[in-house]
Design a protein around this motif. Structure first.
Motif, PDB file in Angstrom:
ATOM      1  N   THR A  39     -11.870 -30.890 -69.551  1.00 50.84           N
ATOM      2  CA  THR A  39     -11.986 -31.562 -68.243  1.00 50.84           C
ATOM      3  C   THR A  39     -13.386 -31.370 -67.640  1.00 50.84           C
ATOM      4  N   TYR A  42     -16.353 -34.325 -67.112  1.00 52.23           N
ATOM      5  CA  TYR A  42     -16.543 -35.253 -65.986  1.00 52.23           C
ATOM      6  C   TYR A  42     -17.453 -34.666 -64.906  1.00 52.23           C
ATOM      7  N   ASN A  45     -22.714 -33.046 -63.734  1.00 54.89           N
ATOM      8  CA  ASN A  45     -23.763 -32.860 -62.725  1.00 54.89           C
ATOM      9  C   ASN A  45     -23.461 -31.671 -61.795  1.00 54.89           C
ATOM     10  N   HIS A  64     -15.614 -29.629 -54.447  1.00 54.76           N
ATOM     11  CA  HIS A  64     -14.815 -30.733 -54.970  1.00 54.76           C
ATOM     12  C   HIS A  64     -13.324 -30.404 -54.954  1.00 54.76           C
ATOM     13  N   VAL A  68     -10.432 -32.837 -53.408  1.00 51.10           N
ATOM     14  CA  VAL A  68      -9.191 -33.266 -54.067  1.00 51.10           C
ATOM     15  C   VAL A  68      -7.999 -33.021 -53.144  1.00 51.10           C
ATOM     16  N   GLY A  71      -7.765 -35.420 -50.561  1.00 46.85           N
ATOM     17  CA  GLY A  71      -7.231 -36.640 -51.168  1.00 46.85           C
ATOM     18  C   GLY A  71      -5.710 -36.597 -51.204  1.00 46.85           C
ATOM     19  N   LEU A  72      -5.165 -35.434 -51.514  1.00 51.99           N
ATOM     20  CA  LEU A  72      -3.694 -35.293 -51.558  1.00 51.99           C
ATOM     21  C   LEU A  72      -3.090 -35.413 -50.168  1.00 51.99           C
ATOM     22  N   TYR A  86      -3.338 -45.003 -52.715  1.00 52.96           N
ATOM     23  CA  TYR A  86      -4.212 -44.561 -53.801  1.00 52.96           C
ATOM     24  C   TYR A  86      -4.800 -45.693 -54.641  1.00 52.96           C
ATOM     25  N   LEU A  89      -8.578 -45.229 -54.978  1.00 51.89           N
ATOM     26  CA  LEU A  89      -8.894 -43.981 -55.698  1.00 51.89           C
ATOM     27  C   LEU A  89      -8.562 -44.127 -57.182  1.00 51.89           C
ATOM     28  N   HIS A  93     -11.229 -43.700 -60.272  1.00 49.52           N
ATOM     29  CA  HIS A  93     -11.055 -42.777 -61.400  1.00 49.52           C
ATOM     30  C   HIS A  93     -11.007 -43.508 -62.742  1.00 49.52           C
ATOM     31  N   VAL A  99     -11.969 -41.210 -65.902  1.00 52.59           N
ATOM     32  CA  VAL A  99     -11.186 -39.991 -66.117  1.00 52.59           C
ATOM     33  C   VAL A  99      -9.923 -40.348 -66.900  1.00 52.59           C
ATOM     34  N   ASN A 103      -5.336 -36.156 -67.516  1.00 54.08           N
ATOM     35  CA  ASN A 103      -5.900 -35.005 -66.810  1.00 54.08           C
ATOM     36  C   ASN A 103      -5.308 -34.826 -65.407  1.00 54.08           C
ATOM     37  N   PHE A 104      -4.753 -35.878 -64.836  1.00 55.97           N
ATOM     38  CA  PHE A 104      -4.147 -35.741 -63.501  1.00 55.97           C
ATOM     39  C   PHE A 104      -3.010 -34.721 -63.552  1.00 55.97           C
ATOM     40  N   LEU A 107      -4.372 -31.097 -63.844  1.00 56.16           N
ATOM     41  CA  LEU A 107      -4.812 -30.554 -62.549  1.00 56.16           C
ATOM     42  C   LEU A 107      -3.587 -30.270 -61.668  1.00 56.16           C
TER      43      LEU A 107
HETATM   44 NI1  HNI Z   1     -10.819 -36.802 -58.661  1.00 57.43          NI
HETATM   45  C1  HNI Z   1     -13.721 -37.766 -57.067  1.00 57.43           C
HETATM   46  C2  HNI Z   1      -9.094 -37.067 -55.659  1.00 57.43           C
HETATM   47  C3  HNI Z   1      -7.942 -35.696 -60.160  1.00 57.43           C
HETATM   48  C4  HNI Z   1     -12.590 -36.171 -61.532  1.00 57.43           C
HETATM   49  N1  HNI Z   1     -11.327 -37.314 -56.738  1.00 57.43           N
HETATM   50  C5  HNI Z   1     -12.565 -37.681 -56.294  1.00 57.43           C
HETATM   51  C6  HNI Z   1     -12.503 -37.947 -54.876  1.00 57.43           C
HETATM   52  C7  HNI Z   1     -11.201 -37.737 -54.482  1.00 57.43           C
HETATM   53  C8  HNI Z   1     -10.461 -37.334 -55.666  1.00 57.43           C
HETATM   54  C9  HNI Z   1     -10.612 -37.885 -53.070  1.00 57.43           C
HETATM   55  C10 HNI Z   1     -13.667 -38.392 -53.999  1.00 57.43           C
HETATM   56  C11 HNI Z   1     -13.673 -39.889 -54.023  1.00 57.43           C
HETATM   57  C12 HNI Z   1     -14.820 -40.508 -53.251  1.00 57.43           C
HETATM   58  O1  HNI Z   1     -15.922 -39.934 -53.243  1.00 57.43           O
HETATM   59  O2  HNI Z   1     -14.579 -41.573 -52.677  1.00 57.43           O
HETATM   60  N2  HNI Z   1      -8.895 -36.475 -58.035  1.00 57.43           N
HETATM   61  C13 HNI Z   1      -8.378 -36.663 -56.779  1.00 57.43           C
HETATM   62  C14 HNI Z   1      -6.961 -36.359 -56.781  1.00 57.43           C
HETATM   63  C15 HNI Z   1      -6.645 -35.964 -58.058  1.00 57.43           C
HETATM   64  C16 HNI Z   1      -7.862 -36.030 -58.832  1.00 57.43           C
HETATM   65  C17 HNI Z   1      -6.054 -36.453 -55.570  1.00 57.43           C
HETATM   66  C18 HNI Z   1      -5.342 -35.524 -58.640  1.00 57.43           C
HETATM   67  C19 HNI Z   1      -4.530 -34.680 -58.103  1.00 57.43           C
HETATM   68  N3  HNI Z   1     -10.341 -36.105 -60.502  1.00 57.43           N
HETATM   69  C20 HNI Z   1      -9.126 -35.681 -60.919  1.00 57.43           C
HETATM   70  C21 HNI Z   1      -9.207 -35.189 -62.289  1.00 57.43           C
HETATM   71  C22 HNI Z   1     -10.517 -35.326 -62.683  1.00 57.43           C
HETATM   72  C23 HNI Z   1     -11.223 -35.889 -61.536  1.00 57.43           C
HETATM   73  C24 HNI Z   1      -8.032 -34.638 -63.075  1.00 57.43           C
HETATM   74  C25 HNI Z   1     -11.168 -34.980 -63.977  1.00 57.43           C
HETATM   75  C26 HNI Z   1     -10.706 -34.099 -64.833  1.00 57.43           C
HETATM   76  N4  HNI Z   1     -12.784 -36.958 -59.198  1.00 57.43           N
HETATM   77  C27 HNI Z   1     -13.297 -36.620 -60.439  1.00 57.43           C
HETATM   78  C28 HNI Z   1     -14.738 -36.797 -60.438  1.00 57.43           C
HETATM   79  C29 HNI Z   1     -15.078 -37.257 -59.139  1.00 57.43           C
HETATM   80  C30 HNI Z   1     -13.824 -37.357 -58.385  1.00 57.43           C
HETATM   81  C31 HNI Z   1     -15.675 -36.537 -61.606  1.00 57.43           C
HETATM   82  C32 HNI Z   1     -16.471 -37.559 -58.603  1.00 57.43           C
HETATM   83  C33 HNI Z   1     -17.058 -36.207 -58.213  1.00 57.43           C
HETATM   84  C34 HNI Z   1     -18.464 -36.249 -57.689  1.00 57.43           C
HETATM   85  O3  HNI Z   1     -18.655 -35.811 -56.549  1.00 57.43           O
HETATM   86  O4  HNI Z   1     -19.343 -36.670 -58.407  1.00 57.43           O
END
Ligand code: HNI
Length: 147
Positions: A39, A42, A45, A64, A68, A71-72, A86, A89, A93, A99, A103-104, A107
């Protein structure tokens, strides 16, 4: 549409009210990056993800993790329409971040472990059942725009 019992609604609201986002979010995301190292791809950076200590001390991972959880939080506030909540979102993803949707769940599992270790006896089977249902709906909604 998903049907929620009163118990499930109250439980999910209460789990999130009591949750310390600044603690649980970073703990869950860093655990995911350690336990399921693929994981990490992704987060190229995010700087140093060299080992568990580096991941746990990485401020970008911590930030981050909180993102997340926030986001939940949107799903908790829109339990009757998580799918629409969602939609964007999910597109992000799938199309931009690419992604793998498997992987969801990974996590989600890490989040469950962190939550259980914090709630201890409060994480009863009934509470876990409501929690798992919530996660399933969230994960399904996030995976919606993949094809
Ligand atoms: Ni996820 C960005 C929510 C799972 C990789 N992710 C976000 C953002 C939210 C979010 C909110 C910000 C969005 C924006 O900037 O508009 N991610 C969630 C949620 C889950 C989830 C609720 C599941 C529970 N993300 C995952 C998983 C991965 C993942 C499992 C990879 C393994 N997400 C990312 C990456 C970014 C991201 C990469 C961009 C990050 C950055 O700042 O560059």
């Amino acid at each position: 549409m998903v049907q929620w019992t009163d118990f499930e609604r109250v439980t999910i609201q209460s789990v999130f009210e009591k949750m310390d986002y600044d603690d649980v979010g970073p703990a869950a995301l860093s655990r995911c990056l350690v336990v399921y190292p693929w994981t990490q791809r992704y987060f190229g950076n995010f700087g140093n993800l060299y080992n568990a200590a580096a991941i746990q001390g990485n401020p970008m991972v911590a930030a981050h993790g909180k993102t997340v959880l926030r986001g939940l939080d949107r799903a908790v506030k829109n339990m009757d329409d998580i799918k629409a909540t969602y939609a964007e979102l999910s597109v992000l993803h799938s199309e931009k971040l690419r992604v793998d949707p498997d992987n969801f769940r990974l996590l989600g599992d890490c989040l469950t472990v962190v939550l259980a270790s914090q709630m201890r006896r409060g994480f009863t089977p009934d509470v876990q059942a409501a929690w798992q249902k919530f996660l399933t709906v969230v994960i399904s909604a996030l995976g919606r725009q993949y094809n």
